[in-house]
Design a protein around this motif. Sequence first.
Motif, PDB file in Angstrom:
ATOM      1  N   LEU A  15       0.828  -1.209   0.000  1.00 52.60           N
ATOM      2  CA  LEU A  15       0.000   0.000   0.000  1.00 52.60           C
ATOM      3  C   LEU A  15       0.861   1.258   0.000  1.00 52.60           C
ATOM      4  O   LEU A  15       0.540   2.242  -0.682  1.00 52.60           O
ATOM      5  CB  LEU A  15      -0.932  -0.001   1.210  1.00 52.60           C
ATOM      6  CG  LEU A  15      -2.034  -1.047   1.212  1.00 52.60           C
ATOM      7  CD1 LEU A  15      -2.838  -0.963   2.506  1.00 52.60           C
ATOM      8  CD2 LEU A  15      -2.937  -0.903   0.000  1.00 52.60           C
ATOM      9  N   TYR A  16       1.933   1.222   0.763  1.00 53.83           N
ATOM     10  CA  TYR A  16       2.861   2.361   0.825  1.00 53.83           C
ATOM     11  C   TYR A  16       3.411   2.681  -0.567  1.00 53.83           C
ATOM     12  O   TYR A  16       3.469   3.844  -0.987  1.00 53.83           O
ATOM     13  CB  TYR A  16       3.979   2.020   1.805  1.00 53.83           C
ATOM     14  CG  TYR A  16       5.089   3.026   1.902  1.00 53.83           C
ATOM     15  CD1 TYR A  16       4.928   4.209   2.589  1.00 53.83           C
ATOM     16  CD2 TYR A  16       6.332   2.766   1.317  1.00 53.83           C
ATOM     17  CE1 TYR A  16       5.954   5.130   2.695  1.00 53.83           C
ATOM     18  CE2 TYR A  16       7.364   3.677   1.419  1.00 53.83           C
ATOM     19  CZ  TYR A  16       7.173   4.850   2.104  1.00 53.83           C
ATOM     20  OH  TYR A  16       8.195   5.759   2.199  1.00 53.83           O
ATOM     21  N   LYS A  20       2.159   5.927  -4.039  1.00 55.66           N
ATOM     22  CA  LYS A  20       3.009   6.791  -4.854  1.00 55.66           C
ATOM     23  C   LYS A  20       2.759   6.645  -6.355  1.00 55.66           C
ATOM     24  O   LYS A  20       3.236   7.461  -7.137  1.00 55.66           O
ATOM     25  CB  LYS A  20       4.477   6.495  -4.560  1.00 55.66           C
ATOM     26  CG  LYS A  20       4.870   6.784  -3.132  1.00 55.66           C
ATOM     27  CD  LYS A  20       6.305   6.395  -2.898  1.00 55.66           C
ATOM     28  CE  LYS A  20       6.721   6.674  -1.486  1.00 55.66           C
ATOM     29  NZ  LYS A  20       8.122   6.370  -1.253  1.00 55.66           N
ATOM     30  N   ASP A  21       2.020   5.626  -6.764  1.00 56.32           N
ATOM     31  CA  ASP A  21       1.788   5.347  -8.183  1.00 56.32           C
ATOM     32  C   ASP A  21       0.683   6.243  -8.733  1.00 56.32           C
ATOM     33  O   ASP A  21      -0.381   6.379  -8.135  1.00 56.32           O
ATOM     34  CB  ASP A  21       1.406   3.870  -8.352  1.00 56.32           C
ATOM     35  CG  ASP A  21       1.518   3.403  -9.783  1.00 56.32           C
ATOM     36  OD1 ASP A  21       0.808   3.964 -10.649  1.00 56.32           O
ATOM     37  OD2 ASP A  21       2.313   2.487 -10.040  1.00 56.32           O
ATOM     38  N   TYR A  27      -9.226   8.936  -4.669  1.00 54.06           N
ATOM     39  CA  TYR A  27      -9.931   8.471  -3.475  1.00 54.06           C
ATOM     40  C   TYR A  27      -9.205   7.278  -2.852  1.00 54.06           C
ATOM     41  O   TYR A  27      -9.153   7.150  -1.625  1.00 54.06           O
ATOM     42  CB  TYR A  27     -11.388   8.107  -3.790  1.00 54.06           C
ATOM     43  CG  TYR A  27     -11.548   6.924  -4.726  1.00 54.06           C
ATOM     44  CD1 TYR A  27     -11.647   5.636  -4.227  1.00 54.06           C
ATOM     45  CD2 TYR A  27     -11.604   7.111  -6.107  1.00 54.06           C
ATOM     46  CE1 TYR A  27     -11.790   4.544  -5.079  1.00 54.06           C
ATOM     47  CE2 TYR A  27     -11.747   6.038  -6.965  1.00 54.06           C
ATOM     48  CZ  TYR A  27     -11.837   4.753  -6.447  1.00 54.06           C
ATOM     49  OH  TYR A  27     -11.975   3.683  -7.292  1.00 54.06           O
ATOM     50  N   ALA A  28      -8.626   6.420  -3.691  1.00 54.08           N
ATOM     51  CA  ALA A  28      -7.878   5.261  -3.182  1.00 54.08           C
ATOM     52  C   ALA A  28      -6.574   5.716  -2.538  1.00 54.08           C
ATOM     53  O   ALA A  28      -6.151   5.147  -1.525  1.00 54.08           O
ATOM     54  CB  ALA A  28      -7.605   4.267  -4.309  1.00 54.08           C
ATOM     55  N   LYS A  29      -5.937   6.739  -3.115  1.00 54.48           N
ATOM     56  CA  LYS A  29      -4.706   7.268  -2.524  1.00 54.48           C
ATOM     57  C   LYS A  29      -4.971   7.840  -1.138  1.00 54.48           C
ATOM     58  O   LYS A  29      -4.204   7.614  -0.204  1.00 54.48           O
ATOM     59  CB  LYS A  29      -4.089   8.355  -3.413  1.00 54.48           C
ATOM     60  CG  LYS A  29      -3.327   7.816  -4.574  1.00 54.48           C
ATOM     61  CD  LYS A  29      -2.603   8.943  -5.282  1.00 54.48           C
ATOM     62  CE  LYS A  29      -1.756   8.360  -6.399  1.00 54.48           C
ATOM     63  NZ  LYS A  29      -0.770   9.294  -6.887  1.00 54.48           N
ATOM     64  N   MET A  72      -9.340  -1.212  -3.717  1.00 51.86           N
ATOM     65  CA  MET A  72      -9.487   0.053  -4.435  1.00 51.86           C
ATOM     66  C   MET A  72      -8.388   0.272  -5.486  1.00 51.86           C
ATOM     67  O   MET A  72      -8.552   1.088  -6.381  1.00 51.86           O
ATOM     68  CB  MET A  72      -9.437   1.224  -3.453  1.00 51.86           C
ATOM     69  CG  MET A  72     -10.569   1.310  -2.502  1.00 51.86           C
ATOM     70  SD  MET A  72     -10.271   2.724  -1.404  1.00 51.86           S
ATOM     71  CE  MET A  72     -11.833   2.859  -0.609  1.00 51.86           C
ATOM     72  N   ILE A  73      -7.287  -0.429  -5.341  1.00 47.90           N
ATOM     73  CA  ILE A  73      -6.111  -0.212  -6.196  1.00 47.90           C
ATOM     74  C   ILE A  73      -6.143  -1.177  -7.371  1.00 47.90           C
ATOM     75  O   ILE A  73      -6.446  -2.358  -7.204  1.00 47.90           O
ATOM     76  CB  ILE A  73      -4.821  -0.409  -5.361  1.00 47.90           C
ATOM     77  CG1 ILE A  73      -4.797   0.623  -4.229  1.00 47.90           C
ATOM     78  CG2 ILE A  73      -3.580  -0.299  -6.225  1.00 47.90           C
ATOM     79  CD1 ILE A  73      -3.729   0.375  -3.200  1.00 47.90           C
TER      80      ILE A  73
END
Length: 128
Positions: A15-16, A20-21, A27-29, A72-73
């Motif tokens: 997730l970390y 950054k992607d 919203y997912a970030k 979400m990603i």
Amino acid sequence: MKAWAKKLKQQILILYLAYKDERVPGYAKLFTACVVAYALSPIDLIPDFIPVLGYLDDVIIVPLGILIALKMIPREVIAQCEIKAKELMKKGKPKNWVAGSLFILIWVVVLLGVILNFPFGMGFAWPV
């Protein structure tokens, strides 16, 4: 239990990295940043010394947040971040001292509120 903890650490690192992607929606970030900040924070929202509830965040809240964030990603981002996370696992878990400081500030404000207001509800007045 150790395997579960190791997998949890790896998911936090995924997730970390995914945060950054640029392919990850805003919203997912935002949600991912909150989950990672909380998971890496040296301070828990519910301190561990509180019976039962103290460990609730470690056992339920953090894994649930990770699960939701991973959904979400985009899958291709997760796949790439999994590879990078394995490399980072060898170096150790990063700490988020900003989030930790925020939780410390929240607890200080709560404790000050309790200390300053507690006696008034019991018929006691601070001497002036």
